[in-house]
Structure formats: C-alpha cells, structure tokens
Design a protein around this motif. Structure first.
Motif, PDB file in Angstrom:
ATOM      1  N   ALA A   1       0.897  -1.072  -0.144  1.00  0.00           N
ATOM      2  CA  ALA A   1      -0.074  -0.143  -0.163  1.00  0.00           C
ATOM      3  C   ALA A   1       0.953   1.109   0.123  1.00  0.00           C
ATOM      4  O   ALA A   1       2.120   1.145   0.513  1.00  0.00           O
ATOM      5  CB  ALA A   1      -1.001   0.005   1.221  1.00  0.00           C
ATOM      6  N   THR A   2       0.221   2.584  -0.581  1.00  0.00           N
ATOM      7  CA  THR A   2       0.954   3.659  -0.638  1.00  0.00           C
ATOM      8  C   THR A   2       1.211   4.315   0.679  1.00  0.00           C
ATOM      9  O   THR A   2       0.097   4.347   1.274  1.00  0.00           O
ATOM     10  CB  THR A   2       0.269   4.567  -1.705  1.00  0.00           C
ATOM     11  N   GLY A   3       2.342   4.819   0.927  1.00  0.00           N
ATOM     12  CA  GLY A   3       2.427   5.640   2.261  1.00  0.00           C
ATOM     13  C   GLY A   3       2.575   4.826   3.672  1.00  0.00           C
ATOM     14  O   GLY A   3       2.181   5.281   4.514  1.00  0.00           O
ATOM     15  N   LYS A   4       2.767   3.545   3.361  1.00  0.00           N
ATOM     16  CA  LYS A   4       2.780   2.725   4.817  1.00  0.00           C
ATOM     17  C   LYS A   4       4.205   2.604   5.645  1.00  0.00           C
ATOM     18  O   LYS A   4       4.473   1.931   6.213  1.00  0.00           O
ATOM     19  CB  LYS A   4       2.317   1.457   4.610  1.00  0.00           C
ATOM     20  N   GLY A   5       5.244   3.224   4.688  1.00  0.00           N
ATOM     21  CA  GLY A   5       6.730   2.973   5.278  1.00  0.00           C
ATOM     22  C   GLY A   5       7.163   4.012   6.438  1.00  0.00           C
ATOM     23  O   GLY A   5       6.168   4.981   6.756  1.00  0.00           O
ATOM     24  N   ASN A   6       8.309   3.860   7.017  1.00  0.00           N
ATOM     25  CA  ASN A   6       8.859   4.868   7.969  1.00  0.00           C
ATOM     26  C   ASN A   6       9.763   5.742   7.575  1.00  0.00           C
ATOM     27  O   ASN A   6      10.690   5.484   6.581  1.00  0.00           O
ATOM     28  CB  ASN A   6       9.380   4.171   9.185  1.00  0.00           C
ATOM     29  N   LEU A   7       9.844   7.226   7.997  1.00  0.00           N
ATOM     30  CA  LEU A   7      11.140   7.817   7.755  1.00  0.00           C
ATOM     31  C   LEU A   7      11.781   8.266   8.853  1.00  0.00           C
ATOM     32  O   LEU A   7      11.031   8.494   9.922  1.00  0.00           O
ATOM     33  CB  LEU A   7      10.447   9.051   6.780  1.00  0.00           C
ATOM     34  N   GLU A   8      13.028   8.276   9.077  1.00  0.00           N
ATOM     35  CA  GLU A   8      13.929   8.839  10.259  1.00  0.00           C
ATOM     36  C   GLU A   8      14.878   9.827   9.799  1.00  0.00           C
ATOM     37  O   GLU A   8      15.640   9.661   8.671  1.00  0.00           O
ATOM     38  CB  GLU A   8      14.692   7.578  10.658  1.00  0.00           C
ATOM     39  N   TYR A   9      14.673  10.723  10.445  1.00  0.00           N
ATOM     40  CA  TYR A   9      15.556  12.050  10.288  1.00  0.00           C
ATOM     41  C   TYR A   9      16.780  11.748  11.091  1.00  0.00           C
ATOM     42  O   TYR A   9      16.571  12.037  12.577  1.00  0.00           O
ATOM     43  CB  TYR A   9      14.827  13.300  10.251  1.00  0.00           C
ATOM     44  N   THR A  10      18.091  12.038  10.585  1.00  0.00           N
ATOM     45  CA  THR A  10      19.188  11.919  11.965  1.00  0.00           C
ATOM     46  C   THR A  10      19.881  13.081  11.328  1.00  0.00           C
ATOM     47  O   THR A  10      20.557  13.369  10.521  1.00  0.00           O
ATOM     48  CB  THR A  10      19.887  10.784  11.576  1.00  0.00           C
ATOM     49  N   ALA A  11      20.029  13.976  12.662  1.00  0.00           N
ATOM     50  CA  ALA A  11      20.741  15.405  12.503  1.00  0.00           C
ATOM     51  C   ALA A  11      21.055  15.789  13.981  1.00  0.00           C
ATOM     52  O   ALA A  11      20.275  15.533  14.669  1.00  0.00           O
ATOM     53  CB  ALA A  11      20.106  16.150  11.540  1.00  0.00           C
ATOM     54  N   GLU A  12      21.970  16.479  14.184  1.00  0.00           N
ATOM     55  CA  GLU A  12      22.125  17.230  15.548  1.00  0.00           C
ATOM     56  C   GLU A  12      21.128  18.108  16.165  1.00  0.00           C
ATOM     57  O   GLU A  12      20.405  18.170  17.047  1.00  0.00           O
ATOM     58  CB  GLU A  12      23.454  17.862  15.562  1.00  0.00           C
ATOM     59  N   ASN A  13      20.632  19.130  14.852  1.00  0.00           N
ATOM     60  CA  ASN A  13      19.600  20.002  14.915  1.00  0.00           C
ATOM     61  C   ASN A  13      18.676  19.914  13.632  1.00  0.00           C
ATOM     62  O   ASN A  13      19.235  19.651  12.584  1.00  0.00           O
ATOM     63  CB  ASN A  13      20.013  21.348  15.155  1.00  0.00           C
ATOM     64  N   HIS A  14      17.352  20.100  13.836  1.00  0.00           N
ATOM     65  CA  HIS A  14      16.481  19.994  12.993  1.00  0.00           C
ATOM     66  C   HIS A  14      15.680  21.751  12.685  1.00  0.00           C
ATOM     67  O   HIS A  14      15.237  21.944  13.672  1.00  0.00           O
ATOM     68  CB  HIS A  14      15.265  19.008  12.853  1.00  0.00           C
ATOM     69  N   THR A  15      15.902  22.195  11.621  1.00  0.00           N
ATOM     70  CA  THR A  15      15.352  23.519  11.322  1.00  0.00           C
ATOM     71  C   THR A  15      14.495  23.539  10.391  1.00  0.00           C
ATOM     72  O   THR A  15      14.727  23.156   9.341  1.00  0.00           O
ATOM     73  CB  THR A  15      16.428  24.361  11.270  1.00  0.00           C
ATOM     74  N   PHE A  16      13.092  23.770  10.535  1.00  0.00           N
ATOM     75  CA  PHE A  16      12.094  24.088   9.562  1.00  0.00           C
ATOM     76  C   PHE A  16      11.787  25.588   9.422  1.00  0.00           C
ATOM     77  O   PHE A  16      11.131  26.033  10.277  1.00  0.00           O
ATOM     78  CB  PHE A  16      10.857  23.140   9.972  1.00  0.00           C
ATOM     79  N   ASN A  17      12.193  26.081   8.175  1.00  0.00           N
ATOM     80  CA  ASN A  17      11.660  27.285   7.916  1.00  0.00           C
ATOM     81  C   ASN A  17      10.358  27.274   7.301  1.00  0.00           C
ATOM     82  O   ASN A  17      10.284  26.491   6.042  1.00  0.00           O
ATOM     83  CB  ASN A  17      12.908  27.951   7.120  1.00  0.00           C
ATOM     84  N   GLY A  18       9.515  28.270   7.573  1.00  0.00           N
ATOM     85  CA  GLY A  18       8.373  28.144   7.014  1.00  0.00           C
ATOM     86  C   GLY A  18       7.109  27.265   7.541  1.00  0.00           C
ATOM     87  O   GLY A  18       7.701  26.591   8.654  1.00  0.00           O
ATOM     88  N   ARG A  19       6.239  27.001   7.016  1.00  0.00           N
ATOM     89  CA  ARG A  19       5.003  26.251   7.428  1.00  0.00           C
ATOM     90  C   ARG A  19       5.635  24.873   7.310  1.00  0.00           C
ATOM     91  O   ARG A  19       6.061  24.350   6.285  1.00  0.00           O
ATOM     92  CB  ARG A  19       3.661  26.361   6.686  1.00  0.00           C
ATOM     93  N   THR A  20       5.431  23.858   8.452  1.00  0.00           N
ATOM     94  CA  THR A  20       5.565  22.559   8.448  1.00  0.00           C
ATOM     95  C   THR A  20       4.305  21.749   8.809  1.00  0.00           C
ATOM     96  O   THR A  20       3.628  21.983   9.731  1.00  0.00           O
ATOM     97  CB  THR A  20       6.619  22.264   9.319  1.00  0.00           C
ATOM     98  N   VAL A  21       3.918  20.692   7.703  1.00  0.00           N
ATOM     99  CA  VAL A  21       2.756  19.907   7.933  1.00  0.00           C
ATOM    100  C   VAL A  21       2.955  18.499   8.415  1.00  0.00           C
ATOM    101  O   VAL A  21       3.675  17.808   7.617  1.00  0.00           O
ATOM    102  CB  VAL A  21       1.847  20.156   6.900  1.00  0.00           C
ATOM    103  N   LEU A  22       2.616  18.178   9.380  1.00  0.00           N
ATOM    104  CA  LEU A  22       2.907  16.448  10.034  1.00  0.00           C
ATOM    105  C   LEU A  22       1.607  15.916   9.772  1.00  0.00           C
ATOM    106  O   LEU A  22       0.681  16.136  10.489  1.00  0.00           O
ATOM    107  CB  LEU A  22       3.541  16.553  11.096  1.00  0.00           C
ATOM    108  N   ASN A  23       1.616  15.081   8.672  1.00  0.00           N
ATOM    109  CA  ASN A  23       0.174  14.176   8.811  1.00  0.00           C
ATOM    110  C   ASN A  23       0.218  12.749   9.505  1.00  0.00           C
ATOM    111  O   ASN A  23       1.384  12.277   9.576  1.00  0.00           O
ATOM    112  CB  ASN A  23      -0.131  13.872   7.296  1.00  0.00           C
ATOM    113  N   GLY A  24      -0.611  12.496  10.414  1.00  0.00           N
ATOM    114  CA  GLY A  24      -0.560  11.320  11.134  1.00  0.00           C
ATOM    115  C   GLY A  24      -0.205  11.572  12.529  1.00  0.00           C
ATOM    116  O   GLY A  24      -0.082  12.766  12.893  1.00  0.00           O
ATOM    117  N   ASN A  25      -0.106  10.608  13.377  1.00  0.00           N
ATOM    118  CA  ASN A  25       0.465  10.756  14.677  1.00  0.00           C
ATOM    119  C   ASN A  25       2.059  11.181  14.704  1.00  0.00           C
ATOM    120  O   ASN A  25       2.769  10.388  14.033  1.00  0.00           O
ATOM    121  CB  ASN A  25       0.262   9.740  15.687  1.00  0.00           C
TER     122      ASN A  25
END
Length: 515
Positions: A262-286
C-alpha cells in the motif's frame, strides 16, 4: 395669587450700583415667603419681609439676555406647621458691606393664596421665577443647593441640542487610517502576482493565478527522485548529506524503511544534531517527540504561538496557545470559535475556567437585560465593546407639551362640583408624569383657583390644588392611553362668602408630559 410687580429695594439698588461699578458681584442667596400686608410702607424701603413664614433656596438662575436675569425657586408647603396666606415674597442677596440684604420684594395684597399646613393636605409644590433687570456689566451668581436643582423643558431641549451637535461634529472628525503591517485600516486591492508592496492586498483573481502556477508544478512525478524503485527485496533507502568536509560517513541522513504494497505505509527517520524547519511545516498522522526537558520548542523573533486546525488547513484556524502579538507579555489560550469554550480539567485545580466564563456570561446577561429595561437594544451574545455602545445609545427620556385650549365644564347646580374628561392621543410615547394647568371660577368670572397640578402614572392619589374657603380642583384620575393619556378633572362646588350660590366652572389649559 398674582404679584403686581417685583421691586428692587433701596438696598438692592445700592448693591446693583456697586456691581455695575465693578466693585462686587451680585450673589442671590434665598427666597422668603410670608403673609404680611402693606400698611403704607414703601416696598423699596423694606429691609425684610413684613411677616416671614418660610424660606426657600434658589434652585435655578437663567441669564435671559444681556441685562435680564431670572432666578427661581420651588415653593412647597412641606414643613409648614400652620397654614398662612401667601401674600409677600422676597429675594435676598449678599452685600459686601452689609451682609445678606433684601434685594427685591413683591406683595399680592388681597390676591393672596391660602397655603394649608402640610399635615392637613397633600404636599403643594409650585415653581416661581423672578425676572430682574441688571446692567450688562454686573456679574450675577447664585448660591445653589445641588439637591434641589430642577430642569425646565427648555433646559432639557437645549441640553439635547448641544449633545447632538457635539456628537455630529465628533463623527465627522473620524478618519479610518490606511492599513500597514503594524495597524489595521483601509487597504487597496491588486491583481498583481509579483508585487513586493506591503500596503496592497491580493484579490481572489491574483491568488487563483498563483494557485494555478503551483498546481502545474505538482503534476505526477515532475523532477522526482526514486530510490530502490526496481529493488525486488525489502531494505532501507536513504539519502546521506556530507556537509562538514571531514570525511564522516554522513553528517545528516534521511532513512526510509518498512512499508508494504500500500502507498505511504513506510517509516522515515531523520538523523541530525538539529532540525530546523523554515516556513510552514505539516505533519500528517500521529507525531511523537521523545526526550526530556524542552524537547519541543517554539522560537520566534518577537512573538510565537501554536495554532490548531482541527478541520484541516482549509477549515481555518480554530484555536492557538502562545504569544500572539509582538512584544506581548501575556500567554494566551484562545478559542477562535465565538461559541466555543476553553475547558481545563485537573484534579484539585482550585479554580474553574468554565465557571469564570459562566460568571462573566451571567454578568453580560444582566447588563443586556438592564439595557433592554431602559428601552435600549442589547443581547447576551454581545461582547464588551458592543454592550458599551448599547449603553451609550440608550434613548433619552422624551418630553411632550400641548394645550387643551381652555376646555371647560360647569357644575349641574350650585351645590355640586364640576367634572370634565381630557385626553391626548398624539404622542409617540407613554408618559409616566403629567402636569396640567387648571383653573376654577364661577359663571360670573370670579377666579378661585389657578395652578399647575402634577400627577404620576400609574395614578397613586388625588392630585389637588387648593384655594381660599377650601375650594378645590384636582386631577381625580389619570392613566396611559394609546398616543398619550386620559384624565378626569373635578372640583368642589363654589365656596364663597355668605349669599346666593353660583355655578362652578373648571378649565384646562397647557399640559406637559414626560416619559
């Protein structure tokens, strides 16, 4: 009762001369009433009333023209222990050399009116004015007891006119400013899609143009990157970023794992010391943030808050928590829905926010009801500013006047009184207080009573004017009726010296009505 003329006394003339010379000002202090008869005395030579019975404070002073002033007082038999004939009246003033002096005097002679003691009749009240001539250079003041000041209908009309002129001028002076990034105001619309102006606002057409351009960039797979699209076995896919120049395996990584057909059922992992989101950030799901102490921070330059969109972005913001305005010191928990609430549930909280809102709403209901009771327009759904505007817009009590043009009625015989019905149906409000000028005489034209009778609505008791020999004329009853009021006027039979009786005649003239 009629006073032939008001004469300024010799002492009063001397005080007037001092005032005209600029040596002092004329200050009226009181009025006195008595039953003294002139027996050869010159009124201008009097220094006091011949037989003073009662005194009254000056209740008003009107500057009628450059050299005419009108001081006045309210006459009442309240506090009068024994009846007397109201025959003489005097006006007192302060002389800088002699103290309080009799300034002006008048005597009605045989036209005196008998004043009953308070405990033998209803309280009698009449308004009297003295019209006096002074120099236009003399300064005139008055010692006034604020508790007995009354306003005439003309005073009320003048005050309303002045208030309206002030309000109209203030409204004409209001100017809505132009809008900017720091203040609300008038803004001009534009169809431009590439303007850098901070004072123009885009139209729906301009926004649609931008939307169409953005939508065209979202066609299926434009400039896309596919990782492991052709792999036949499961395994991670990642993108490594080498930004330090030190030869590390990676400095930051985006790692994809898991998933199924099925589409979109995987996992994403971001690895970094700091995470900076400039502008609007949308998180879908829990989404879960893991860590201790300050794992999630909102950082702004002058204000920052966390908004909530429970019905999606298109549904609009419904609430926020944080510092909503630049340089504010207050943290706000705000519900954008005007019918919504903020509910905090906690054990042993000690204060109920819902209760506070309920209490505030109860206050709004009470204020709205009070405004409605005063003839205004309000409801409990209004905010504080709207309720304040409703209070400012409360209607002023209205006033009407007219005349019955001497409408009259005669008694059927010499031993009965006269009865007459009067009414007004041309007013645009229902009165609660009515004044009518009444007169009682006989068919020979002899006048026994003339005065203004006052009656409240709802009617509470007989409102009577008394004359000599206990002749009486009264507002026997009064009530509200469509367009005004209806009243019944009656009188006693004619009571005079011994001799043949005569027919009683009652007449009605001017009327005044207050809402």
């Amino acid at each position: 009762m009629a006073f032939d003329g008001i004469q300024i006394t010799n002492r009063g003339r001397n005080l007037l001369a001092k005032a005209e010379a600029g040596l002092t000002k004329i200050t009226y202090t009181k009025f006195s009433a008595g039953d003294g008869k002139l027996a050869g005395q010159m009124p201008v030579a009097l220094k006091a009333l011949i037989s003073e019975k009662i005194s009254f404070p000056v209740s008003r002073l009107k500057i009628q023209s450059e050299n005419v002033v009108v001081p006045g007082f309210e006459f009442s038999n309240q506090g009068v222990a024994s009846g007397f004939f109201f025959r003489e009246v005097g006006l007192w003033a302060t002389d800088p050399d002699l103290g309080e002096i009799l300034y002006a005097y008048a005597n009605s002679g045989e036209g005196a009116e008998y004043i009953d003691a308070q405990n033998t009749s209803a309280v009698l009240k009449k308004l009297f004015n003295f019209e006096l001539t002074v120099s236009n250079t003399a300064q005139v003041t008055v010692v006034v007891d604020d508790s007995i000041i009354y306003a005439t209908p003309q005073d009320v009309a003048d005050a309303l006119k002045e208030s309206k002129e002030y309000t109209d001028a203030a409204i004409l002076g209001v100017k809505v400013p132009d809008a900017s990034t720091t203040q609300k105001g008038v803004v001009q619309l534009t169809n431009s899609t590439n303007s850098t102006s901070e004072t123009l606002a885009p139209t729906a057409k301009a926004l649609k143009t931008v939307y169409d351009v953005a939508a065209s960039k979202m066609a299926p797979y434009p400039d896309s990157i596919e990782l492991r699209q052709t792999a036949n076995t499961a395994g991670p896919a990642f993108i490594d970023f080498h930004s330090s120049g030190t030869g590390n395996d990676y400095d930051s990584r985006i790692l994809a794992s898991g998933g199924n057909a099925a589409t979109g059922k995987g996992n994403l992992e971001y690895t970094a010391e700091n995470h900076t989101f400039n502008g609007r950030t949308v998180l879908n799901g829990n989404s879960t943030v893991v860590g201790n102490a300050g794992v999630f921070s909102l950082v702004g330059s002058d204000h920052v808050y966390l908004p909530f969109y429970p019905k999606g972005n298109n549904g609009g913001r419904k609430a926020f928590i944080g510092f909503s305005d630049a340089n504010t010191k207050d943290v706000r928990i705000h519900n954008d829905d005007p019918e919504g609430d903020v509910i905090v549930n906690a054990k042993n909280m000690g204060i109920s926010i819902a209760g506070l809102f309920t209490s505030a709403n109860s206050v709004k209901v009470n204020v709205a009801n009070a405004i409605l009771a005063k003839g205004g327009s309000a409801n409990s759904g209004m905010n504080g500013e709207q309720l304040a505007a409703a209070i400012r817009n409360l209607p002023v009590k209205r006033f009407a006047r007219g005349t019955f043009n001497g409408q009259s009625a005669s008694s059927p015989n010499t031993t009965s009184g006269a009865t007459m019905n009067v009414g007004v149906n041309s007013m645009n409000f229902l009165p609660t207080m009515v004044f009518i000028r009444l007169r009682m005489k006989d068919t020979y034209g002899n006048l026994y009573i003339e005065g203004i009778a006052m009656a409240g609505i709802p009617y509470d008791n007989d409102v009577t004017l008394y004359g000599r020999f206990q002749n009486r004329v009264s507002i026997y009853s009064i009530s509200q009726s469509p367009g005004g009021f209806s009243a019944t006027i009656n009188s006693t039979d004619v009571r005079d010296y011994a001799g043949a009786g005569s027919i009683a005649v009652i007449e009605a003239f001017e009327w005044f009505a207050y809402e």
